[in-house]
Design an enzyme around this catalytic site. Structure first.
Site, PDB file in Angstrom:
ATOM      1  N   GLN A 124       0.859  -1.189   0.000  1.00  0.00           N
ATOM      2  CA  GLN A 124       0.000   0.000   0.000  1.00  0.00           C
ATOM      3  C   GLN A 124       0.895   1.240   0.000  1.00  0.00           C
ATOM      4  O   GLN A 124       1.459   1.591   1.038  1.00  0.00           O
ATOM      5  CB  GLN A 124      -0.860  -0.050   1.271  1.00  0.00           C
ATOM      6  N   GLY A 125       1.043   1.881  -1.155  1.00  0.00           N
ATOM      7  CA  GLY A 125       1.932   3.033  -1.283  1.00  0.00           C
ATOM      8  C   GLY A 125       1.181   4.333  -1.071  1.00  0.00           C
ATOM      9  O   GLY A 125       0.910   5.059  -2.044  1.00  0.00           O
ATOM     10  N   SER A 132      -2.633   7.551  12.766  1.00  0.00           N
ATOM     11  CA  SER A 132      -2.259   7.605  14.189  1.00  0.00           C
ATOM     12  C   SER A 132      -3.481   7.860  15.072  1.00  0.00           C
ATOM     13  O   SER A 132      -4.532   8.311  14.613  1.00  0.00           O
ATOM     14  CB  SER A 132      -1.235   8.726  14.409  1.00  0.00           C
ATOM     15  N   SER A 169       4.793  -1.267   3.768  1.00  0.00           N
ATOM     16  CA  SER A 169       5.001  -2.628   4.261  1.00  0.00           C
ATOM     17  C   SER A 169       5.068  -3.617   3.101  1.00  0.00           C
ATOM     18  O   SER A 169       4.221  -3.582   2.200  1.00  0.00           O
ATOM     19  CB  SER A 169       3.869  -3.034   5.204  1.00  0.00           C
ATOM     20  N   GLU A 210      -9.121  -1.330   6.347  1.00  0.00           N
ATOM     21  CA  GLU A 210      -7.981  -1.722   7.180  1.00  0.00           C
ATOM     22  C   GLU A 210      -8.368  -1.635   8.654  1.00  0.00           C
ATOM     23  O   GLU A 210      -8.088  -2.539   9.428  1.00  0.00           O
ATOM     24  CB  GLU A 210      -6.816  -0.766   6.868  1.00  0.00           C
ATOM     25  N   SER A 245       1.716   6.549   2.268  1.00  0.00           N
ATOM     26  CA  SER A 245       2.500   7.535   3.025  1.00  0.00           C
ATOM     27  C   SER A 245       3.750   7.981   2.265  1.00  0.00           C
ATOM     28  O   SER A 245       4.365   7.201   1.542  1.00  0.00           O
ATOM     29  CB  SER A 245       2.963   6.941   4.357  1.00  0.00           C
TER      30      SER A 245
HETATM   31  C1  LIG Z   1       4.428  -0.711  11.225  1.00  0.00           C
HETATM   32  C2  LIG Z   1       3.960   0.327  10.239  1.00  0.00           C
HETATM   33  C3  LIG Z   1       3.542  -0.068   8.981  1.00  0.00           C
HETATM   34  C4  LIG Z   1       3.114   0.885   8.038  1.00  0.00           C
HETATM   35  N1  LIG Z   1       2.752   0.453   6.794  1.00  0.00           N
HETATM   36  C5  LIG Z   1       2.388   1.364   5.864  1.00  0.00           C
HETATM   37  C6  LIG Z   1       2.061   0.933   4.542  1.00  0.00           C
HETATM   38  O1  LIG Z   1       2.093  -0.256   4.223  1.00  0.00           O
HETATM   39  N2  LIG Z   1       1.721   1.877   3.630  1.00  0.00           N
HETATM   40  C7  LIG Z   1       1.670   3.208   3.952  1.00  0.00           C
HETATM   41  O2  LIG Z   1       1.316   4.000   3.075  1.00  0.00           O
HETATM   42  N3  LIG Z   1       1.987   3.657   5.193  1.00  0.00           N
HETATM   43  C8  LIG Z   1       2.337   2.756   6.150  1.00  0.00           C
HETATM   44  N4  LIG Z   1       2.671   3.178   7.417  1.00  0.00           N
HETATM   45  C9  LIG Z   1       2.731   4.623   7.685  1.00  0.00           C
HETATM   46  C10 LIG Z   1       1.634   5.171   8.551  1.00  0.00           C
HETATM   47  O3  LIG Z   1       0.392   5.188   7.886  1.00  0.00           O
HETATM   48  C11 LIG Z   1       2.089   6.580   8.993  1.00  0.00           C
HETATM   49  O4  LIG Z   1       3.223   6.397   9.806  1.00  0.00           O
HETATM   50  C12 LIG Z   1       1.014   7.314   9.744  1.00  0.00           C
HETATM   51  O5  LIG Z   1      -0.042   7.675   8.894  1.00  0.00           O
HETATM   52  C13 LIG Z   1       1.583   8.598  10.422  1.00  0.00           C
HETATM   53  O6  LIG Z   1       2.256   9.384   9.488  1.00  0.00           O
HETATM   54  P1  LIG Z   1       3.758   9.899   9.763  1.00  0.00           P
HETATM   55  O7  LIG Z   1       4.586   8.707  10.162  1.00  0.00           O
HETATM   56  O8  LIG Z   1       4.177  10.667   8.569  1.00  0.00           O
HETATM   57  O9  LIG Z   1       3.669  10.811  11.026  1.00  0.00           O
HETATM   58  P2  LIG Z   1       3.274  12.357  11.050  1.00  0.00           P
HETATM   59  O10 LIG Z   1       2.078  12.579  10.208  1.00  0.00           O
HETATM   60  O11 LIG Z   1       4.485  13.165  10.759  1.00  0.00           O
HETATM   61  O12 LIG Z   1       2.857  12.524  12.556  1.00  0.00           O
HETATM   62  C14 LIG Z   1       3.823  12.621  13.620  1.00  0.00           C
HETATM   63  C15 LIG Z   1       3.059  12.790  14.929  1.00  0.00           C
HETATM   64  O13 LIG Z   1       2.295  14.013  14.903  1.00  0.00           O
HETATM   65  C16 LIG Z   1       0.912  13.742  15.129  1.00  0.00           C
HETATM   66  N5  LIG Z   1       0.092  14.595  14.264  1.00  0.00           N
HETATM   67  C17 LIG Z   1       0.266  14.837  12.943  1.00  0.00           C
HETATM   68  N6  LIG Z   1      -0.707  15.653  12.484  1.00  0.00           N
HETATM   69  C18 LIG Z   1      -1.520  15.915  13.533  1.00  0.00           C
HETATM   70  C19 LIG Z   1      -2.721  16.686  13.678  1.00  0.00           C
HETATM   71  N7  LIG Z   1      -3.269  17.337  12.658  1.00  0.00           N
HETATM   72  N8  LIG Z   1      -3.306  16.725  14.914  1.00  0.00           N
HETATM   73  C20 LIG Z   1      -2.750  16.047  15.959  1.00  0.00           C
HETATM   74  N9  LIG Z   1      -1.621  15.320  15.875  1.00  0.00           N
HETATM   75  C21 LIG Z   1      -1.018  15.233  14.684  1.00  0.00           C
HETATM   76  C22 LIG Z   1       0.728  12.290  14.753  1.00  0.00           C
HETATM   77  O14 LIG Z   1      -0.364  11.698  15.420  1.00  0.00           O
HETATM   78  C23 LIG Z   1       2.047  11.669  15.194  1.00  0.00           C
HETATM   79  O15 LIG Z   1       2.013  11.403  16.562  1.00  0.00           O
HETATM   80  C24 LIG Z   1       3.085   2.253   8.374  1.00  0.00           C
HETATM   81  C25 LIG Z   1       3.486   2.655   9.659  1.00  0.00           C
HETATM   82  C26 LIG Z   1       3.923   1.715  10.570  1.00  0.00           C
HETATM   83  C27 LIG Z   1       4.342   2.181  11.948  1.00  0.00           C
END
Ligand SMILES: Cc1cc2nc3c(=O)[nH]c(=O)nc-3n(C[C@H](O)[C@H](O)[C@H](O)COP(=O)(O)OP(=O)(O)OC[C@H]3O[C@@H](n4cnc5c(N)ncnc54)[C@H](O)[C@@H]3O)c2cc1C
Length: 379
Positions: A118-119, A361, A153, A236, A121
């Site tokens: 799933q591409g 998140s 992933s 999901e 992020s």
């Molecule tokens: C084990 C694992 C597997 C994953 N697999 C995939 C996958 O297969 N495909 C894919 O596309 N993605 C995948 N992801 C990515 C996942 O969807 C993102 O990590 C997630 O959406 C958060 O984005 P970010 O990491 O960019 O964090 P950010 O968006 O940068 O957020 C950082 C922190 O700030 C908080 N935050 C951000 N914006 C706000 C707001 N507006 N209000 C309050 N708090 C906020 C967040 O809650 C978080 O705590 C995976 C992640 C993990 C951990």
């Protein structure tokens, strides 16, 4: 149609006949074993139970699917490896795909011949997914895709990717996004694995450099990918909750059994088990409603975000309590077999930290609940 009782008995007896599956600790070997396991399940008719026969499924109901998941987990048998295809991307292809896409892609997704990733992020677009910048520009009958994805992933193992791209940068963010089904063997794709704190390399950075994708691989219409992405994320959140509930219940039972067999279930341990049980009852209450929605085929709703929040908290509570109970007995992930469960508990405990991040998140789920369920003003 086969009654649920008959179906449960048949599933239980089949799982007993195939016996326990030896799952290696090495991630690559584990992946291969679980892929063959998916094929075994598929050949025996246990994958895609609620999917239509045309899509390669068994044409049964979601209730049958839930019964099978329960029996699989209770038999301590592993899940098939292609869960992103089965629980996340597949339902969206089934709902929004053309007949040709459904016919060509879904049977191979179910059998595990094709693994999906799933591409969505990107380095600067996770929570704020609609800001994604990977762009696709028209080039004759094709689109040329350039950009970067992250945390994808299984990208290094996948044959296909459900990729969100920007096809119109001139309109409101959500309105210029398209949903592409991309063959991972296409020239210009590099998937570089990232090591997690569990020691596994489950997810990747994915670089796309002028990757040629035929327009017929658009899922839905061009620039209308956002609604489909929302459907994918909702699937999901819903499906995973029901499966995870049974997995957590069994994990807790196994941890208690392991401690009991060593005579280490003292007063402090009993209190921790009690706390984990209370957390599980909260999850039970929540998932009863999830089951009703799934059986009614209600489709993804903002209530899925409540499920995800409850599941995250319960998962983290249960594994933290188990980790505290086992203490030094729990061993480090990947180690063999120095502690109870060959590092299973340490692995689960560390992985549970990701539950409040992947699939959106917890902070973002709370915003969805506040705005879309409670009608609070937008922040
Ligand atoms: C084990 C694992 C597997 C994953 N697999 C995939 C996958 O297969 N495909 C894919 O596309 N993605 C995948 N992801 C990515 C996942 O969807 C993102 O990590 C997630 O959406 C958060 O984005 P970010 O990491 O960019 O964090 P950010 O968006 O940068 O957020 C950082 C922190 O700030 C908080 N935050 C951000 N914006 C706000 C707001 N507006 N209000 C309050 N708090 C906020 C967040 O809650 C978080 O705590 C995976 C992640 C993990 C951990």
């Amino acid at each position: 149609m086969e009654s649920l009782e008959e179906f449960r008995a048949r599933a239980r007896s089949w799982l007993a006949d195939v016996g326990p599956l030896e799952v290696p600790a090495d991630p690559d070997a584990r992946f291969d074993v679980l892929r063959r396991w998916q094929r075994t399940l598929f050949d025996a008719g246990w994958v895609g139970l609620a999917w239509s026969r045309e899509a390669g499924g068994s044409g049964l109901t979601h209730a049958h699917q839930l019964v099978f998941v329960e029996e699989l987990v209770r038999a301590r048998a592993p899940q098939p490896v292609g869960l992103i295809g089965l629980e996340v991307v597949g339902p969206s292809i089934d709902r929004y795909g053309t007949d040709e896409q459904r016919r060509e892609l879904l049977p191979r997704l179910l059998s595990g011949d094709d693994i999906w990733c799933q591409g969505f992020s990107e380095p600067d677009a996770g929570s704020d997914l609609a800001s994604l910048r990977t762009r696709a520009v028209a080039d004759g009958a094709d689109l040329l895709v350039t950009g970067q994805k992250i945390w994808t992933s299984w990208a290094h193992k996948a044959q296909w990717c459900a990729l969100l791209v920007r096809t119109d940068p001139s309109v409101r963010k959500q309105a210029g996004i398209s949903y592409l089904l991309v063959d991972m063997a296409s020239p210009g794709i590099t998937a570089r694995p990232i090591r997690q704190m569990t020691g596994d390399q489950e997810f990747c950075e994915v670089f796309l450099d002028e990757v040629r994708v035929p327009r017929r691989n658009l899922l839905g219409a061009e620039n209308e990918g956002w609604a489909i992405a929302t459907h994918t994320l909702g699937s999901e959140r819903g499906a995973a909750t029901l499966r995870r509930r049974v997995e957590l219940e069994v994990a807790l039972e196994d941890a208690v059994d392991a401690l009991r067999s060593r005579g280490t279930l003292g007063h402090r341990a009993r209190a921790a088990v009690g706390r984990a049980h209370v957390a599980m009852r909260v999850l039970d209450a929540q998932t009863r409603r999830t089951t009703e929605r799934l059986l009614a085929d209600a489709g993804p709703t903002p209530v899925d975000s409540v499920d995800k929040l409850v599941l995250n908290e319960v998962e983290q509570t249960v594994f933290a309590e188990i980790a505290a109970l086992l203490g030094p007995l729990r061993a480090v992930p990947g180690s063999r077999p120095a502690g109870l469960g060959s590092g299973r508990w340490a692995h689960e405990h560390l992985y549970s930290r990701a539950a409040s991040i992947y699939g959106g998140s917890s902070q973002i789920q709370r915003t969805i609940v506040a705005e879309r369920l409670l009608g609070l003003p937008r922040g």
